[in-house]
Design a protein around this motif. Structure first.
Motif, PDB file in Angstrom:
ATOM      1  N   ALA A 203     -26.173 -43.003 150.804  1.00 10.53           N
ATOM      2  CA  ALA A 203     -25.613 -43.137 149.453  1.00 10.53           C
ATOM      3  C   ALA A 203     -24.879 -44.464 149.276  1.00 10.53           C
ATOM      4  O   ALA A 203     -24.927 -45.077 148.217  1.00 10.53           O
ATOM      5  N   VAL A 204     -24.182 -44.912 150.332  1.00  5.92           N
ATOM      6  CA  VAL A 204     -23.399 -46.143 150.213  1.00  5.92           C
ATOM      7  C   VAL A 204     -24.263 -47.377 150.441  1.00  5.92           C
ATOM      8  O   VAL A 204     -24.250 -48.325 149.646  1.00  5.92           O
ATOM      9  N   PHE A 205     -25.024 -47.377 151.521  1.00  2.00           N
ATOM     10  CA  PHE A 205     -25.717 -48.608 151.897  1.00  2.00           C
ATOM     11  C   PHE A 205     -27.099 -48.749 151.264  1.00  2.00           C
ATOM     12  O   PHE A 205     -27.620 -49.854 151.149  1.00  2.00           O
ATOM     13  N   GLY A 206     -27.689 -47.625 150.825  1.00  2.00           N
ATOM     14  CA  GLY A 206     -29.001 -47.680 150.173  1.00  2.00           C
ATOM     15  C   GLY A 206     -29.004 -48.610 148.960  1.00  2.00           C
ATOM     16  O   GLY A 206     -29.752 -49.604 148.927  1.00  2.00           O
TER      17      GLY A 206
ATOM     18  N   PRO B 217     -32.881 -49.145 156.874  1.00  2.00           N
ATOM     19  CA  PRO B 217     -33.501 -48.501 158.048  1.00  2.00           C
ATOM     20  C   PRO B 217     -32.946 -47.092 158.258  1.00  2.00           C
ATOM     21  O   PRO B 217     -31.891 -46.749 157.717  1.00  2.00           O
ATOM     22  N   ASP B 218     -33.664 -46.288 159.039  1.00  3.10           N
ATOM     23  CA  ASP B 218     -33.243 -44.914 159.274  1.00  3.10           C
ATOM     24  C   ASP B 218     -31.906 -44.891 160.029  1.00  3.10           C
ATOM     25  O   ASP B 218     -31.666 -45.706 160.916  1.00  3.10           O
TER      26      ASP B 218
ATOM     27  N   GLU C 243     -30.593 -42.991 162.317  1.00  2.00           N
ATOM     28  CA  GLU C 243     -30.556 -42.862 163.779  1.00  2.00           C
ATOM     29  C   GLU C 243     -31.080 -44.100 164.497  1.00  2.00           C
ATOM     30  O   GLU C 243     -30.781 -44.311 165.665  1.00  2.00           O
ATOM     31  N   ASP C 244     -31.861 -44.914 163.794  1.00  2.00           N
ATOM     32  CA  ASP C 244     -32.330 -46.157 164.419  1.00  2.00           C
ATOM     33  C   ASP C 244     -31.204 -47.179 164.541  1.00  2.00           C
ATOM     34  O   ASP C 244     -31.219 -48.023 165.430  1.00  2.00           O
ATOM     35  N   VAL C 245     -30.255 -47.104 163.640  1.00  2.00           N
ATOM     36  CA  VAL C 245     -29.181 -48.104 163.674  1.00  2.00           C
ATOM     37  C   VAL C 245     -27.918 -47.583 164.352  1.00  2.00           C
ATOM     38  O   VAL C 245     -27.123 -48.347 164.888  1.00  2.00           O
ATOM     39  N   MET C 246     -27.755 -46.280 164.327  1.00  2.00           N
ATOM     40  CA  MET C 246     -26.579 -45.675 164.933  1.00  2.00           C
ATOM     41  C   MET C 246     -26.444 -46.067 166.407  1.00  2.00           C
ATOM     42  O   MET C 246     -25.351 -46.335 166.897  1.00  2.00           O
ATOM     43  N   TYR C 247     -27.570 -46.075 167.088  1.00  2.00           N
ATOM     44  CA  TYR C 247     -27.563 -46.378 168.527  1.00  2.00           C
ATOM     45  C   TYR C 247     -27.918 -47.836 168.796  1.00  2.00           C
ATOM     46  O   TYR C 247     -28.474 -48.153 169.825  1.00  2.00           O
TER      47      TYR C 247
ATOM     48  N   GLY D 262     -23.513 -49.063 159.262  1.00  2.00           N
ATOM     49  CA  GLY D 262     -24.152 -49.576 158.052  1.00  2.00           C
ATOM     50  C   GLY D 262     -23.694 -50.986 157.710  1.00  2.00           C
ATOM     51  O   GLY D 262     -24.422 -51.753 157.064  1.00  2.00           O
ATOM     52  N   LEU D 263     -22.488 -51.359 158.143  1.00  4.89           N
ATOM     53  CA  LEU D 263     -21.983 -52.712 157.874  1.00  4.89           C
ATOM     54  C   LEU D 263     -22.857 -53.757 158.573  1.00  4.89           C
ATOM     55  O   LEU D 263     -23.167 -54.802 158.009  1.00  4.89           O
TER      56      LEU D 263
END
Ligand SMILES: *[C@@H]1O[C@H](CO)[C@@H](O)[C@H](O)[C@H]1NC(C)=O
Length: 521
Positions: A222-225, A236-237, A239-243, A144-145
């Protein structure tokens, strides 16, 4: 014209020089923070601007350095007695439970992202970063960072190539030859071990998918929204950013052998945390080691495991056994209350480990086999007696044993009796020391030192806006496609339809024949 070239040159250089880098090491584990510190040091030396989120703040003041203190995260481990040697000794912990580690990482996420100092940083609209470097250990929420600062993400993995990290940027490697880092198995596996590895993989994935990841998604949102909403951007979703990491740094080197094949954006920088040249030894230790005619045995169980959780009786027996040796023993032991310490045993509360291992008089390293200690043993070419306790220590010592420069002794109430013959073997058989030197030569024979390599790749990622050219095409191919399960399904459908038809036709024919027979009758 000259001016134009000069200006464009300055522009080009300034594109990478003085990057704003966020380095985040949120786990309350000292050895991990040594890695964080190494990254900070190399980046600052290269002239970059570093903000460091850390549990163990550095005594460092510089114009291009800012520190975010999250030292209160130590509360997470302070009271956990299952993480001590004394506990492991009495409970025969063979393998850590994967859920325990996933939960631990998640609790650290919660504590870090809700920490006042971190919140202050994240809520400041004037703060920008060019790249994020975060420790990756069983949780990906920190991704998220990179979303918040709209910049590339780099994971720094404290271990080597391993399915859990490879799945983030490529595909998870095959369990038939890649053991879990908590596993006591070493390839080549027996049939039962191969099944065990597959099962532990499935179990881990099950826990992650149904328990850990939904909660991580919730924390991410909750944090980045709200932070993103404040900046007028949509989140963004997960799972789109996790990978979506640009690069993974791994803390390993070829010299440890049996490495997995890895994608292009997976870079080995093992050993980057070791300062070169090493800092000079404190005067007393320098004299002690210089004057040890028969050499020195260095004994340390790392920064996480405290020797003083060991039962007193065991400690006294160890002291007595060391006392029978001709060598000097330097024992890192965090307790000053020891009495009747033999003359050749030197207790230190804290040890400048790299500087000790660098001394030619040091003949062996009795170690828990943590990843950093293992790398340092290879870096300085010292043979090892391994007493693994938990986590990846078993795998590391198994590897060292297989590579021929280590002996393994189990942690038990019999430790003093078991250590003695291992020490004798190490002292009399020089094959171990020779092998350690050989691997060390292999380790040092490389194109670039790991520190400059780290800096280069970070700059490269920023220069190329996330290094999309290094990404693996396998990342977005789902498992069923990789295994051609769809093709298999089609083939099975065709074959079974064909068989069904065939059966129907045969039945009809036999029925017709039967009817014919009835008629003639
Ligand atoms: C993925 O990373 C690239 C490079 O850092 C970035 O340009 C892109 O916006 C990221 N994608 C998402 C969904 O965040």
């Amino acid at each position: 014209m000259k001016w134009l070239i000069l200006l464009s040159l300055i522009y080009y250089l300034s594109d990478v020089e003085g990057l704003k880098v966020l380095v985040c090491f949120p786990l309350p584990v000292k050895s991990l923070s040594i890695l964080g510190q190494g990254a900070v040091r190399h980046l600052m030396e290269a002239g970059h601007d570093v903000t460091y989120i850390t549990v163990y703040p550095l005594k460092l003041q510089a114009k291009n350095f800012r520190q975010i203190d999250i030292s209160s995260n130590v509360a997470l481990v302070a009271k956990d007695e299952t993480l001590t040697m004394g506990y492991v000794l009495n409970h025969k912990l063979e393998r850590n439970h994967p859920y325990q580690i996933q939960e631990f990482a998640q609790e650290a996420v919660r504590m870090t992202l809700n920490h006042e100092n971190v919140k202050k940083l994240l809520e400041d609209p004037n703060v920008h970063f060019d790249v994020i470097i975060t420790d990756l250990m069983e949780s990906e929420v920190y991704t998220g960072l990179a979303v918040l600062y709209n910049c590339p993400m780099v994971w720094l993995y404290s271990m080597g190539a391993h399915w859990q990290v490879l799945r983030m940027i490529d595909v998870a490697s095959n369990p038939a030859y890649d053991p879990d880092y908590l596993s006591p198995n070493m390839p080549p596996f027996t049939f039962a071990q191969r099944v065990e590895e597959l099962w532990s993989r499935i179990y881990w994935q099950y826990l992650k998918t149904f328990y850990t990841q939904p909660e991580e998604r919730r924390i991410y949102e909750a944090v980045f929204g709200p932070l993103m909403a404040k900046r007028g951007r949509a989140l963004p979703d997960y799972e789109d950013v996790m990978y979506n990491a640009s690069l993974v740094f791994a803390n390993e080197h070829d010299a440890t052998r049996n490495r997995l094949s890895t994608p292009q954006n997976f870079k080995y920088i093992g050993g980057f945390h070791i300062e070169e040249p090493v800092k000079p030894l404190p005067k007393d230790l320098q004299e002690l080691i210089d004057n040890s005619k028969h050499g020195v045995i260095y004994f340390s169980m790392g920064s996480f495991l405290k020797s003083n959780s060991l039962p007193r009786k065991l400690v006294m027996e160890l002291l007595q056994m060391f006392g029978e040796l001709k060598q000097t023993v330097i024992w890192k032991f965090e307790d000053n209350s020891l009495q009747d310490v033999p003359k050749n045993v030197h207790i230190v509360n804290w040890a400048p480990q790299p500087s000790i291992l660098a001394h030619p008089n040091v003949r062996m390293f009795i170690s828990h086999g943590g990843q950093l200690s293992s790398l340092e043993a290879i870096h300085f070419g010292k043979p090892v007696i391994g007493v693994p306790v938990f986590f990846d220590q078993f795998t590391n010592i198994f590897k060292a044993e297989r590579n021929g420069y280590a002996l393994r002794v189990p942690l038990s109430h019999n430790l003093p009796k078991d250590l003695k013959p291992a020490i004798t073997t190490m002292l009399t058989d020089d094959r171990y020391a020779k092998k350690a030197k050989e691997l060390s030569a292999l380790y040092h024979d490389r194109l670039t030192k790991p520190g400059p390599a780290l800096v280069y790749w970070v700059e490269h990622v920023v220069r190329t806006r996330g290094a999309p050219h290094l990404r693996s095409p396998a990342l977005h191919v789902p498992l069923y496609q990789r295994l051609y399960l769809d093709l298999l399904a089609i083939i099975l459908t065709i074959v079974s339809t064909f068989m069904l038809l065939l059966m129907k036709i045969c039945k009809k024919k036999t029925n017709v024949k039967r009817n014919d027979r009835k008629k003639t009758n």
